[in-house]
Design a protein around this motif. Structure first.
Motif, mmCIF file in Angstrom:
data_model
loop_
_atom_site.group_PDB
_atom_site.id
_atom_site.type_symbol
_atom_site.label_atom_id
_atom_site.label_comp_id
_atom_site.label_asym_id
_atom_site.label_seq_id
_atom_site.Cartn_x
_atom_site.Cartn_y
_atom_site.Cartn_z
ATOM 1 N N LEU A 187 1.052 -1.182 0.277
ATOM 2 C CA LEU A 187 0.029 -0.021 -0.280
ATOM 3 C C LEU A 187 0.833 1.393 -0.161
ATOM 4 C CD1 LEU A 187 -2.488 -0.977 2.834
ATOM 5 C CD2 LEU A 187 -2.938 -0.929 0.282
ATOM 6 N N PRO A 188 0.463 2.516 -0.521
ATOM 7 C CA PRO A 188 1.266 3.602 -0.129
ATOM 8 C C PRO A 188 1.632 3.658 1.184
ATOM 9 C CG PRO A 188 -0.649 4.074 -1.468
ATOM 10 C CD PRO A 188 -0.858 2.607 -0.918
ATOM 11 N N PHE A 189 3.052 3.871 1.392
ATOM 12 C CA PHE A 189 4.107 4.018 2.605
ATOM 13 C C PHE A 189 4.126 2.777 3.463
ATOM 14 C CE2 PHE A 189 2.112 8.070 1.180
ATOM 15 C CZ PHE A 189 3.562 8.730 0.815
ATOM 16 N N LEU A 190 3.345 1.597 2.897
ATOM 17 C CA LEU A 190 3.631 0.330 3.836
ATOM 18 C C LEU A 190 3.710 -0.896 2.680
ATOM 19 C CD1 LEU A 190 0.422 0.977 6.304
ATOM 20 C CD2 LEU A 190 2.794 0.822 6.736
ATOM 21 N N HIS A 191 4.462 -1.822 3.231
ATOM 22 C CA HIS A 191 4.508 -2.981 2.645
ATOM 23 C C HIS A 191 4.640 -4.392 3.427
ATOM 24 C CE1 HIS A 191 8.859 -2.992 1.754
ATOM 25 N NE2 HIS A 191 8.644 -4.567 2.017
ATOM 26 N N GLY A 192 3.979 -5.512 3.287
ATOM 27 C CA GLY A 192 4.167 -6.462 4.255
ATOM 28 C C GLY A 192 4.514 -7.795 3.706
ATOM 29 N N LEU A 193 5.265 -8.569 4.124
ATOM 30 C CA LEU A 193 5.720 -10.010 3.541
ATOM 31 C C LEU A 193 5.291 -10.944 4.639
ATOM 32 C CD1 LEU A 193 9.337 -9.310 3.052
ATOM 33 C CD2 LEU A 193 7.521 -9.346 1.299
ATOM 34 N N LYS A 194 4.876 -12.339 4.172
ATOM 35 C CA LYS A 194 4.309 -13.292 4.794
ATOM 36 C C LYS A 194 4.872 -14.621 4.088
ATOM 37 C CE LYS A 194 0.265 -15.578 7.077
ATOM 38 N NZ LYS A 194 1.032 -16.578 7.491
ATOM 39 N N GLY A 195 5.332 -15.545 4.866
ATOM 40 C CA GLY A 195 5.685 -16.863 4.453
ATOM 41 C C GLY A 195 6.184 -17.890 5.734
ATOM 42 N N GLU A 196 6.334 -18.946 5.145
ATOM 43 C CA GLU A 196 6.625 -19.958 6.092
ATOM 44 C C GLU A 196 7.905 -20.922 5.775
ATOM 45 O OE1 GLU A 196 3.146 -22.229 7.508
ATOM 46 O OE2 GLU A 196 4.151 -24.041 6.186
ATOM 47 N N GLN B 277 15.850 -31.016 10.665
ATOM 48 C CA GLN B 277 15.081 -29.997 10.081
ATOM 49 C C GLN B 277 13.830 -29.421 10.751
ATOM 50 O OE1 GLN B 277 14.001 -29.371 5.627
ATOM 51 N NE2 GLN B 277 12.333 -30.331 6.308
ATOM 52 N N ALA B 278 13.367 -28.451 11.233
ATOM 53 C CA ALA B 278 12.270 -28.320 12.013
ATOM 54 C C ALA B 278 11.418 -27.479 11.137
ATOM 55 C CB ALA B 278 12.785 -27.395 13.396
ATOM 56 N N ALA B 279 9.915 -27.674 11.271
ATOM 57 C CA ALA B 279 9.144 -26.683 10.473
ATOM 58 C C ALA B 279 7.670 -27.164 10.899
ATOM 59 C CB ALA B 279 9.263 -27.198 8.929
ATOM 60 N N PRO B 280 6.716 -26.174 10.587
ATOM 61 C CA PRO B 280 6.886 -24.923 10.003
ATOM 62 C C PRO B 280 7.397 -23.625 11.063
ATOM 63 C CG PRO B 280 4.593 -25.264 10.577
ATOM 64 C CD PRO B 280 5.375 -26.394 11.113
ATOM 65 N N VAL B 281 8.060 -22.802 10.485
ATOM 66 C CA VAL B 281 8.730 -21.468 11.121
ATOM 67 C C VAL B 281 7.862 -20.376 10.190
ATOM 68 C CG1 VAL B 281 10.399 -19.932 11.731
ATOM 69 C CG2 VAL B 281 10.773 -22.373 11.589
ATOM 70 N N GLU B 282 6.904 -19.683 11.016
ATOM 71 C CA GLU B 282 5.972 -18.722 10.275
ATOM 72 C C GLU B 282 6.879 -17.339 10.600
ATOM 73 O OE1 GLU B 282 3.070 -18.943 9.086
ATOM 74 O OE2 GLU B 282 2.863 -21.018 9.713
ATOM 75 N N PHE B 283 6.741 -16.456 9.276
ATOM 76 C CA PHE B 283 7.417 -15.482 9.263
ATOM 77 C C PHE B 283 6.610 -14.353 8.701
ATOM 78 C CE2 PHE B 283 9.657 -12.698 5.895
ATOM 79 C CZ PHE B 283 10.774 -12.222 6.633
ATOM 80 N N ILE B 284 6.710 -13.167 9.217
ATOM 81 C CA ILE B 284 6.134 -11.831 8.867
ATOM 82 C C ILE B 284 7.252 -10.826 8.970
ATOM 83 C CG2 ILE B 284 3.894 -12.460 9.339
ATOM 84 C CD1 ILE B 284 3.855 -10.506 11.653
#
Length: 166
Positions: free
Chosen positions: A46-55, A69-76
């Motif tokens: 968005l104007p002046f904001l951005h976000g990321l999300k993943g696993e 290996q350990a999963a899932p690791v949430e990420f923002i």
């Protein structure tokens, strides 16, 4: 004609359901405790904001010294640098973990916030807790294992991940 349409529709569907080739396991650098790889990163702007999300998955060594290996690791992640409105995908993110506290928090499913640790974007130094090797910009702060605020109201505790030997 009907058969041709069915064949073409089947080809279109198969293109969208094909899985990506498996990414090779990263190498854990000397002195590091593990490597966290975040895949299928979604981005919203968005104007002046951005976000990321993943696993992702955390590659490390267990108490017996075996690669696991350990999963899932949430990420923002996010920043105040958005310049347009849009949604999409972004390349994978790779974080090399050097700090024992962070490694233990990742395996325990506990929230870890980037501003609480020393993050390096260029090269590893003796003070580095996490070295970002690809996929994040300096202005993008991040949280590993983010938890919904309401979960604490109900006494929900993070679950410990199992580190499966490879």
């Amino acid at each position: 004609m009907h058969t041709l349409i069915v064949i073409l529709w089947g080809l279109v569907i198969s293109l969208f359901t094909m899985s990506a080739p498996a990414r090779p396991l990263p190498t854990i650098p000397s002195g590091a405790l593990g490597v966290l790889t975040i895949t299928s990163v979604k981005i919203g702007s968005l104007p002046f904001l951005h976000g990321l999300k993943g696993e992702g998955r955390y590659l490390t060594y267990n108490a017996q010294g075996e690669l696991c290996q350990a999963a899932p690791v949430e990420f923002i992640a996010g920043a105040t640098t958005g310049d347009s409105i849009g949604f999409g995908e972004r390349d994978d993110i790779e974080l090399v973990v050097y700090n024992d506290t962070i490694s233990k928090r990742l395996l325990a499913g506990q929230k870890t916030v980037s501003v609480d640790f020393n993050i390096d974007y260029q090269a590893h130094t003796p003070l580095t807790d996490i070295h970002i090797t690809e996929g994040l910009l300096r202005e993008e702060g991040f949280i590993l294992h983010p938890h919904k605020a309401w979960s604490s109201w109900f006494g929900i505790r993070p679950s410990t991940l199992t580190c499966h030997p490879l």
